[in-house]
Design an enzyme around this catalytic site. Sequence first.
Site, PDB file in Angstrom:
ATOM      1  N   GLU A   1      31.555  20.828  83.106  1.00 55.22           N
ATOM      2  CA  GLU A   1      32.621  21.745  82.672  1.00 55.22           C
ATOM      3  C   GLU A   1      32.152  22.627  81.524  1.00 55.22           C
ATOM      4  O   GLU A   1      32.437  23.835  81.491  1.00 55.22           O
ATOM      5  CB  GLU A   1      33.851  20.944  82.227  1.00 55.22           C
ATOM      6  CG  GLU A   1      34.449  20.060  83.308  1.00 55.22           C
ATOM      7  CD  GLU A   1      33.916  18.641  83.302  1.00 55.22           C
ATOM      8  OE1 GLU A   1      34.696  17.711  83.544  1.00 55.22           O
ATOM      9  OE2 GLU A   1      32.697  18.472  83.043  1.00 55.22           O
TER      10      GLU A   1
ATOM     11  N   CYS B   1      36.408  14.256  81.443  1.00 57.38           N
ATOM     12  CA  CYS B   1      36.459  13.116  80.533  1.00 57.38           C
ATOM     13  C   CYS B   1      37.355  13.415  79.336  1.00 57.38           C
ATOM     14  O   CYS B   1      37.511  14.560  78.916  1.00 57.38           O
ATOM     15  CB  CYS B   1      35.053  12.734  80.072  1.00 57.38           C
ATOM     16  SG  CYS B   1      34.323  13.916  78.923  1.00 57.38           S
TER      17      CYS B   1
ATOM     18  N   ALA C   1      13.329   0.311 109.369  1.00 55.89           N
ATOM     19  CA  ALA C   1      12.762   1.085 110.473  1.00 55.89           C
ATOM     20  C   ALA C   1      12.413   0.107 111.577  1.00 55.89           C
ATOM     21  O   ALA C   1      11.726  -0.891 111.334  1.00 55.89           O
ATOM     22  CB  ALA C   1      11.527   1.843 110.011  1.00 55.89           C
TER      23      ALA C   1
END
Length: 378
Positions: A54, A80, A159
Amino acid sequence: MLNQDTQYLKRVLELARKGIGLVSPNPMVGAVLVKDNKIIGEGFHQYQWRDHAEIVALKSTGQTAANAAGATLYVNLEPCCITGRTGPCTEALVRAKISRVVAPMADPNPAVAGRGFAQLRAAGVAVETGACEAEAKRLNEAFACWIKYRRPLVTLKSAMTLNGQLAHNRSHRSANGERAWITSEESRAEVHRMRHASDALLTGIGTVLADDPLLTDRSGLLRRRKLLRVILDSRLRIPLKCKVIKTADDDLLVVTTQPVTGSRARALQKAGVEVINVRTRGGRPDFKRVLDELGRRDILSVLLEAGSELNGAALSAGLVDRMLLFYAPQLAGNAQAPFARFSRRKPVTLPTLQNLTVQRFGPDVAVGGTLRDVYGNH
């Protein structure tokens, strides 16, 4: 407005993913500031930058707080409201006179959860949640697991051949004796991307003895801290000349049930290996205690690349959160290495894989899914 919100949130999630390998032990967060239907600022969090997404977005505008007044902030996680390495983002948003915040989900951190939204609403900021929630939660599953349960998220990767047999390098050789990979180059590239996105790679001594692997992240992508290589080795059988020992550089942890003051442990320590003792379960290090120890080291995510025994132990303990199984279009003649082996004395009932995915990597097929919901059904 909903379609527009979703469009901006998709950009937010794209930005957040730029933090893969760069934010742990923090969550991956992106942010976009929109005013008059135009993006005026955006950014994502990196741990070394300190600033949360932010704040990065606010700073990227190059404008004063007054000029950002009335803008909408799109962010993939609740802002937060506590002081940590930085001040509360909620206070910065209120000072900037942001009029609206759109976020898919609350912060799983109990110290924040819902309080950030409440503070914004109390200051007159409109808050809307829920759009793109599933994708946002998926992105930060590892952070949610660690912050709520203090243990890393575990992804089991294997795998295999089409008939479910594990591929060990020693048992798959070409006619001239060269290593013959069972899965494709595309699959192996994806595995290195998975390693890049993980804080630690965990395997057992059986895999080391059979394959002598490096267990490193060779994706070529930037990462903030080294991939921690963790080997469970009850009796300290690991050869001092194997590749993982030769390349140890404060990134190798051997977990044993033997005394860490013995001659074998001291030889490993001299080679730059950290050796720790963990209480046993069934003759091997207790898997839960291993995860607890990794959690204490701020390890958010573990990629389990192991053999039948360790895979079976982890699944039996109910400590695998995700699975991704790569199937090569081959068959194994000797069906002796299933991807997981379970105790015959204690039958195991495994949960059904949820959120199933099927992907193609070259000629291979990868089937994935989740075994546990770290946000609630734990």
